[in-house]
Each structure stands twice: as C-alpha cells, then as structure tokens.
Scaffold this motif. Sequence first.
Motif, PDB file in Angstrom:
ATOM      1  N   GLY A  55       0.790  -1.220   0.000  1.00  0.00           N
ATOM      2  CA  GLY A  55       0.000   0.000   0.000  1.00  0.00           C
ATOM      3  C   GLY A  55       0.823   1.272   0.000  1.00  0.00           C
ATOM      4  O   GLY A  55       0.270   2.366   0.066  1.00  0.00           O
ATOM      5  N   GLY A  56       2.136   1.128  -0.080  1.00  0.00           N
ATOM      6  CA  GLY A  56       2.997   2.292   0.051  1.00  0.00           C
ATOM      7  C   GLY A  56       3.092   3.162  -1.173  1.00  0.00           C
ATOM      8  O   GLY A  56       3.638   4.269  -1.108  1.00  0.00           O
ATOM      9  N   SER A  57       2.581   2.676  -2.283  1.00  0.00           N
ATOM     10  CA  SER A  57       2.638   3.458  -3.513  1.00  0.00           C
ATOM     11  C   SER A  57       1.403   3.167  -4.348  1.00  0.00           C
ATOM     12  O   SER A  57       0.973   2.016  -4.440  1.00  0.00           O
ATOM     13  N   THR A  58       0.848   4.211  -4.928  1.00  0.00           N
ATOM     14  CA  THR A  58      -0.323   4.049  -5.770  1.00  0.00           C
ATOM     15  C   THR A  58      -0.159   4.857  -7.055  1.00  0.00           C
ATOM     16  O   THR A  58       0.657   5.775  -7.132  1.00  0.00           O
ATOM     17  N   GLU A  59      -0.974   4.478  -8.029  1.00  0.00           N
ATOM     18  CA  GLU A  59      -0.964   5.171  -9.317  1.00  0.00           C
ATOM     19  C   GLU A  59      -2.395   5.247  -9.815  1.00  0.00           C
ATOM     20  O   GLU A  59      -3.166   4.301  -9.618  1.00  0.00           O
ATOM     21  N   TYR A  60      -2.741   6.369 -10.449  1.00  0.00           N
ATOM     22  CA  TYR A  60      -4.103   6.556 -10.942  1.00  0.00           C
ATOM     23  C   TYR A  60      -4.084   7.088 -12.355  1.00  0.00           C
ATOM     24  O   TYR A  60      -3.202   7.863 -12.736  1.00  0.00           O
ATOM     25  N   ALA A  61      -5.086   6.702 -13.107  1.00  0.00           N
ATOM     26  CA  ALA A  61      -5.302   7.331 -14.400  1.00  0.00           C
ATOM     27  C   ALA A  61      -5.723   8.776 -14.164  1.00  0.00           C
ATOM     28  O   ALA A  61      -6.404   9.086 -13.169  1.00  0.00           O
ATOM     29  N   ASP A  62      -5.336   9.656 -15.057  1.00  0.00           N
ATOM     30  CA  ASP A  62      -5.676  11.070 -14.895  1.00  0.00           C
ATOM     31  C   ASP A  62      -7.184  11.282 -14.801  1.00  0.00           C
ATOM     32  O   ASP A  62      -7.652  12.166 -14.079  1.00  0.00           O
ATOM     33  N   SER A  63      -7.940  10.463 -15.496  1.00  0.00           N
ATOM     34  CA  SER A  63      -9.394  10.653 -15.555  1.00  0.00           C
ATOM     35  C   SER A  63     -10.085  10.368 -14.230  1.00  0.00           C
ATOM     36  O   SER A  63     -11.236  10.783 -14.034  1.00  0.00           O
ATOM     37  N   VAL A  64      -9.417   9.656 -13.321  1.00  0.00           N
ATOM     38  CA  VAL A  64     -10.050   9.309 -12.047  1.00  0.00           C
ATOM     39  C   VAL A  64      -9.325   9.914 -10.853  1.00  0.00           C
ATOM     40  O   VAL A  64      -9.805   9.802  -9.718  1.00  0.00           O
ATOM     41  N   LYS A  65      -8.207  10.546 -11.082  1.00  0.00           N
ATOM     42  CA  LYS A  65      -7.402  11.083  -9.993  1.00  0.00           C
ATOM     43  C   LYS A  65      -8.221  12.092  -9.189  1.00  0.00           C
ATOM     44  O   LYS A  65      -8.882  12.967  -9.750  1.00  0.00           O
ATOM     45  N   GLY A  66      -8.191  11.957  -7.883  1.00  0.00           N
ATOM     46  CA  GLY A  66      -8.946  12.845  -7.006  1.00  0.00           C
ATOM     47  C   GLY A  66     -10.368  12.381  -6.747  1.00  0.00           C
ATOM     48  O   GLY A  66     -11.038  12.910  -5.853  1.00  0.00           O
ATOM     49  N   ARG A  67     -10.846  11.390  -7.516  1.00  0.00           N
ATOM     50  CA  ARG A  67     -12.209  10.887  -7.326  1.00  0.00           C
ATOM     51  C   ARG A  67     -12.215   9.422  -6.865  1.00  0.00           C
ATOM     52  O   ARG A  67     -13.101   9.023  -6.106  1.00  0.00           O
TER      53      ARG A  67
END
Length: 128
Positions: A55-67
């Motif tokens: 759980g120490g690192s995550t990655e998100y697609a720009d389209s869902v980041k923050g949501r």
Amino acid sequence: QVHLVESGGGLVQAGGSLRLSCAASGRTISRYAMGWFRQAPGKERMFVASMRWNGGSTEYADSVKGRFTISRDNAKNTVYLQMNSLKPEDTAVYYCAADASDWYAKSESRRQTVYDYWGQGTQVTVSS
C-alpha cells in the motif's frame, strides 16, 4: 493459482459513489501488486488504478485522480476501489488484476501484461 472476484458494481446517478471489492482466494495476495482496469462499451480495456503490495505506492489514471481511491486489506485478502463523484463516462465493466511479482513501478503498473490474474469484472453504470 489466484481466483479474483469483483463485487459492488451497479447503477448509480451521476455524482454518486460506489465501492468495488475484489476478493482473492486460492493464495494470499499480500505480496502482490494489485490493479483496477475498466472497459467501456466498444472501447479497449484501460488502466484505472494500482497499488504496491504494502500500500505504500499508488498510481491513478488522470481521468479518475482525485475521485477514485484504491486500498487493500491484506488480512482479508481483498482490494477495494472507492469511486466518488461518478460521471456517466465512468460507465464500464471494472476488472481487478493481480501481479504475482513483488516488484512495483508506477509506470509499469499501467500495463495489462504485467498482471498474472484477472477477475471476471463487475458492471458499473452511471446515469446522467
């Protein structure tokens, strides 16, 4: 062999929330990187989010980041995807995937070929 089962999908209005779960069986996934992908009708399957085994690192697609937020409970052998402020364009079948190596790199985690195991998917439909 790891068996992944997604749940928690459904129909929700725009602006609403859903939490997807991905339960693993057959082997512990506590050392596996995990990812979520989605496939909208008529489109290719796309990366949504990923998380390192601890759980120490995550990655998100720009389209869902923050949501959207990916999380995991290794004691329960389960990974989650909390989806807030849903939009009609989030409508898709959502898949979880497990990478059996204990190596994780954010950029690599976006590639489907990294993952060894896949669930069958759960449908998420967001109405406008």
